[in-house]
Scaffold this motif. Structure first.
Motif, PDB file in Angstrom:
ATOM      1  N   UNK A 263      76.243  31.308  76.703  1.00 39.35           N
ATOM      2  CA  UNK A 263      77.345  31.496  77.645  1.00 39.35           C
ATOM      3  C   UNK A 263      76.947  32.453  78.768  1.00 39.35           C
ATOM      4  N   UNK A 264      75.731  32.334  79.224  1.00 36.59           N
ATOM      5  CA  UNK A 264      75.238  33.153  80.328  1.00 36.59           C
ATOM      6  C   UNK A 264      74.224  32.343  81.121  1.00 36.59           C
ATOM      7  N   UNK A 265      73.905  32.791  82.306  1.00 33.20           N
ATOM      8  CA  UNK A 265      72.940  32.078  83.135  1.00 33.20           C
ATOM      9  C   UNK A 265      72.594  32.890  84.368  1.00 33.20           C
ATOM     10  N   UNK A 266      71.703  32.352  85.173  1.00 28.37           N
ATOM     11  CA  UNK A 266      71.243  33.040  86.377  1.00 28.37           C
ATOM     12  C   UNK A 266      72.284  32.962  87.485  1.00 28.37           C
ATOM     13  N   UNK A 267      72.032  33.662  88.566  1.00 30.06           N
ATOM     14  CA  UNK A 267      72.771  33.416  89.786  1.00 30.06           C
ATOM     15  C   UNK A 267      72.266  32.094  90.367  1.00 30.06           C
ATOM     16  N   UNK A 268      72.766  31.690  91.507  1.00 32.33           N
ATOM     17  CA  UNK A 268      72.350  30.424  92.110  1.00 32.33           C
ATOM     18  C   UNK A 268      70.835  30.378  92.301  1.00 32.33           C
ATOM     19  N   UNK A 269      70.237  29.237  91.966  1.00 32.04           N
ATOM     20  CA  UNK A 269      68.786  29.104  92.134  1.00 32.04           C
ATOM     21  C   UNK A 269      68.396  29.245  93.600  1.00 32.04           C
ATOM     22  N   UNK A 270      69.334  28.992  94.501  1.00 33.35           N
ATOM     23  CA  UNK A 270      69.049  29.095  95.934  1.00 33.35           C
ATOM     24  C   UNK A 270      68.975  30.552  96.399  1.00 33.35           C
ATOM     25  N   UNK A 271      69.427  31.476  95.533  1.00 32.57           N
ATOM     26  CA  UNK A 271      69.373  32.895  95.857  1.00 32.57           C
ATOM     27  C   UNK A 271      68.273  33.626  95.083  1.00 32.57           C
ATOM     28  N   UNK A 305      81.390  29.129  89.387  1.00 34.10           N
ATOM     29  CA  UNK A 305      81.271  29.565  90.780  1.00 34.10           C
ATOM     30  C   UNK A 305      81.527  28.444  91.774  1.00 34.10           C
ATOM     31  N   UNK A 306      82.291  27.430  91.383  1.00 34.63           N
ATOM     32  CA  UNK A 306      82.482  26.262  92.244  1.00 34.63           C
ATOM     33  C   UNK A 306      83.159  26.593  93.565  1.00 34.63           C
ATOM     34  N   UNK A 307      83.940  27.647  93.592  1.00 35.88           N
ATOM     35  CA  UNK A 307      84.645  28.006  94.823  1.00 35.88           C
ATOM     36  C   UNK A 307      83.864  29.011  95.667  1.00 35.88           C
ATOM     37  N   UNK A 308      82.661  29.374  95.209  1.00 34.92           N
ATOM     38  CA  UNK A 308      81.855  30.364  95.914  1.00 34.92           C
ATOM     39  C   UNK A 308      80.772  29.693  96.750  1.00 34.92           C
ATOM     40  N   UNK A 309      80.069  30.499  97.513  1.00 31.92           N
ATOM     41  CA  UNK A 309      78.926  30.036  98.299  1.00 31.92           C
ATOM     42  C   UNK A 309      77.715  30.917  98.010  1.00 31.92           C
ATOM     43  N   UNK A 315      77.387  25.509  99.452  1.00 27.57           N
ATOM     44  CA  UNK A 315      78.438  25.321  98.464  1.00 27.57           C
ATOM     45  C   UNK A 315      77.869  25.411  97.053  1.00 27.57           C
ATOM     46  N   UNK A 316      78.659  25.972  96.135  1.00 27.93           N
ATOM     47  CA  UNK A 316      78.238  26.070  94.741  1.00 27.93           C
ATOM     48  C   UNK A 316      79.083  25.150  93.843  1.00 27.93           C
ATOM     49  N   UNK A 317      79.606  24.072  94.432  1.00 25.62           N
ATOM     50  CA  UNK A 317      80.426  23.148  93.677  1.00 25.62           C
ATOM     51  C   UNK A 317      79.668  22.566  92.488  1.00 25.62           C
ATOM     52  N   UNK A 318      78.406  22.186  92.706  1.00 28.38           N
ATOM     53  CA  UNK A 318      77.598  21.608  91.631  1.00 28.38           C
ATOM     54  C   UNK A 318      76.837  22.705  90.884  1.00 28.38           C
ATOM     55  N   UNK A 319      76.475  22.420  89.644  1.00 23.54           N
ATOM     56  CA  UNK A 319      75.736  23.378  88.818  1.00 23.54           C
ATOM     57  C   UNK A 319      74.442  23.774  89.523  1.00 23.54           C
ATOM     58  N   UNK A 320      74.229  25.069  89.687  1.00 25.86           N
ATOM     59  CA  UNK A 320      73.056  25.543  90.428  1.00 25.86           C
ATOM     60  C   UNK A 320      72.408  26.761  89.759  1.00 25.86           C
ATOM     61  N   UNK A 321      72.551  26.860  88.439  1.00 24.60           N
ATOM     62  CA  UNK A 321      72.021  28.022  87.737  1.00 24.60           C
ATOM     63  C   UNK A 321      71.043  27.610  86.643  1.00 24.60           C
ATOM     64  N   UNK A 322      70.120  28.486  86.349  1.00 24.29           N
ATOM     65  CA  UNK A 322      69.303  28.350  85.142  1.00 24.29           C
ATOM     66  C   UNK A 322      70.134  28.881  83.971  1.00 24.29           C
ATOM     67  N   UNK A 352      80.302  21.577  88.442  1.00 23.69           N
ATOM     68  CA  UNK A 352      80.229  20.229  87.895  1.00 23.69           C
ATOM     69  C   UNK A 352      78.863  19.609  88.144  1.00 23.69           C
ATOM     70  N   UNK A 353      78.643  18.473  87.502  1.00 28.26           N
ATOM     71  CA  UNK A 353      77.381  17.750  87.646  1.00 28.26           C
ATOM     72  C   UNK A 353      77.384  16.935  88.933  1.00 28.26           C
ATOM     73  N   UNK A 354      76.225  16.849  89.540  1.00 29.35           N
ATOM     74  CA  UNK A 354      76.080  15.980  90.713  1.00 29.35           C
ATOM     75  C   UNK A 354      75.717  14.568  90.288  1.00 29.35           C
ATOM     76  N   UNK A 355      75.738  14.304  88.976  1.00 28.52           N
ATOM     77  CA  UNK A 355      75.470  12.973  88.449  1.00 28.52           C
ATOM     78  C   UNK A 355      74.302  12.902  87.494  1.00 28.52           C
ATOM     79  N   UNK A 356      73.473  13.942  87.481  1.00 26.82           N
ATOM     80  CA  UNK A 356      72.278  13.922  86.652  1.00 26.82           C
ATOM     81  C   UNK A 356      72.442  14.697  85.349  1.00 26.82           C
ATOM     82  N   UNK A 357      73.573  15.333  85.156  1.00 27.83           N
ATOM     83  CA  UNK A 357      73.808  16.129  83.961  1.00 27.83           C
ATOM     84  C   UNK A 357      75.052  15.608  83.259  1.00 27.83           C
ATOM     85  N   UNK A 358      74.915  15.232  82.010  1.00 27.44           N
ATOM     86  CA  UNK A 358      76.050  14.760  81.232  1.00 27.44           C
ATOM     87  C   UNK A 358      76.879  15.963  80.797  1.00 27.44           C
ATOM     88  N   UNK A 359      78.177  15.903  81.038  1.00 29.73           N
ATOM     89  CA  UNK A 359      79.041  17.044  80.744  1.00 29.73           C
ATOM     90  C   UNK A 359      80.224  16.647  79.877  1.00 29.73           C
TER      91      UNK A 359
END
Length: 467
Positions: A263-271, A305-309, A315-322, A352-359
């Protein structure tokens, strides 16, 4: 050879004056090195760090091989170690994460002979009533109790990799609990049955364990809860927790009977910096090789973090963390959990998934869980701090999965995820997301009064607002 370090903090383990030593580094030996060569590398590090007493060498029992080193070095000395022929990777040591997955399952219409069930009457936690509700109407007000299957065919285990729990809370009284401490946790004097008090995350660990395995607020009432206590969310703590979990599962022959909740993960991979990404590559490989490849079910929180940037305005709508992003294809035994309200609608902050991750989804809005600083009472998570909604949903799923494992419902391999989606979830909101269901049939848990649903939303409140 290398002494344990002064008790300072979980991240900054070395007590050296700041004017002489600038940065603490985590140093990974090359995997091809012999034990003797690793010891020689440690000697070279110690020489630059001011002596062996200032170097931490991680060893995960029962192995004697050094996993990594921690040492404070000047920038110049850090560069020397970077160029050392025995070093695989070196990077400043810091916190990597923040607190934030075969036989067919029973029919939804009737129970089979020999099956037994238990009932928790009118539980305080509405989300429990929701996950034992058979398909049909999404109006959970017709279901007053939480019902679960109790005729286990084998013992199962929920491994909780976090900062410990408050074991004296009434939610855990009488529960089967095992404690496993990482070497760093032991070294820091924190190897006791409690939750580490960290200002920004205190209570998160007790809460998530409560949702998975609490007698009052948890989805699973009979599996053994194994608390793997870390001192913080640093790279070293996470890596030691993963390794020691693997050895514990292997030593006690618990493969195919264990669930790990993350139940933990990184910040956005883009950061993240390239060095931080490489660190997560190492963490992900450890998860894959020591857990997933050993037929251990892994439940990941999707993130909140879907409502964050990102720092760059993305946009962080899609899953973007390790550990999920870019690596989920490796995890054949894993499942990613998103957050829904009790009606089955995805909550606006759940990534949420962009289509490549089953949720799969689970109720995570206004959930109740055990308090870390009291032996009675509960917290109600309603804010967005440390992703509490998404992480409350994930342990609910972890508890359900452990219960299904105890029935022999799942086997190893890629069939786990699709079977869970097909047989242990349903679209509560019709067009909404698939929400976890513990497979209790309608015959056992019938609605008190079934009414025809229309376009209205009964018992509406602001917490159920769709994204």
């Amino acid at each position: 050879m290398y002494s344990m370090l002064p008790l300072v903090s979980a991240v900054f383990l070395l007590s050296i004056s700041a004017f002489a030593i600038e940065t603490e580094y985590i140093i990974f030996p090359k995997q091809s090195l012999s034990a003797e060569a690793i010891q020689e590398l440690g000697s070279r590090i110690a020489k630059l760090a001011g002596g062996e007493k200032n170097v931490y060498a991680s060893k995960i029992p029962p192995t004697t091989t050094i996993f990594f080193f921690l040492a404070r070095l000047t920038k110049e000395d850090g560069q020397k170690i970077h160029e050392d022929k025995g070093v695989r990777f070196i990077t400043p040591h810091e916190e990597a994460a923040q607190p934030f997955g075969m036989a067919k399952l029973p029919s939804s219409e009737q129970a089979n002979i020999g099956e037994t069930y238990e009932t928790q009457t009118t539980p305080d936690a509405t989300e429990l009533r929701v996950i034992s509700q058979p398909s049909g109407t999404a109006d959970y007000t017709h279901y007053k109790n939480y019902v679960w299957r109790s005729d286990s065919k084998r013992d199962t285990y929920i491994y909780h990799l976090e900062l410990g729990i408050n074991p004296d809370h009434e939610d855990f009284r009488g529960r089967q609990i095992e404690w496993v401490y990482t070497p760093i946790t032991t070294h820091l004097g924190q190897a006791s049955p409690s939750e580490v008090r960290r200002p920004k995350s205190f209570g998160h660990s007790t809460c998530t364990a409560s949702k998975a395995a609490g007698y009052i607020y948890g989805s699973n009432k009979h599996s053994t809860l194994v608390v793997v206590k870390m001192s913080d969310y640093s790279v070293a703590s996470i890596l030691e927790a993963i390794r020691i979990t693997y050895h514990h599962i292997d030593t006690y022959n618990r493969r195919r009977r264990s669930v790990v909740n993350i139940s933990w993960g990184s910040t956005s991979i883009f950061d993240l910096t390239p060095e931080q990404i490489e660190t997560w590559n190492i963490i992900n490989y450890e998860i894959y090789s020591n857990l997933d490849r050993q037929a251990v079910k892994i439940v990941f929180a999707a993130g909140n973090a879907a409502t964050e940037k990102t720092a760059r305005g993305q946009s962080r709508k899609n899953i973007d963390t390790f550990p999920i992003r870019n690596y989920f294809s490796l995890f054949s035994e894993g499942i990613v959990v998103g957050n829904s309200d009790n009606r089955g609608y995805k909550y606006k902050s759940s990534q949420e998934s962009s289509g490549d991750i089953r949720m799969i989804y689970a109720p995570g809005v206004n959930v109740k869980c055990a308090k870390p600083d009291s032996n009675t009472g509960y917290n109600v998570w309603t804010g967005t701090s440390f992703s509490n909604r998404a992480t409350s949903a994930a342990p609910l799923v972890a508890g359900v999965v452990a219960g299904l494992l105890s029935l022999g419902a799942f086997g190893p391999g890629p069939g786990f995820q699709p079977d869970l989606m097909k047989y242990a979830s349903w679209k509560r909101a019709g067009e909404g997301e698939r929400v976890i269901w513990n497979t209790v049939p309608r015959e056992i848990n019938p609605p008190e009064e079934l009414t025809t649903m229309n376009n209205t939303r009964p018992n509406y409140d602001a917490s159920m607002e769709r994204s």
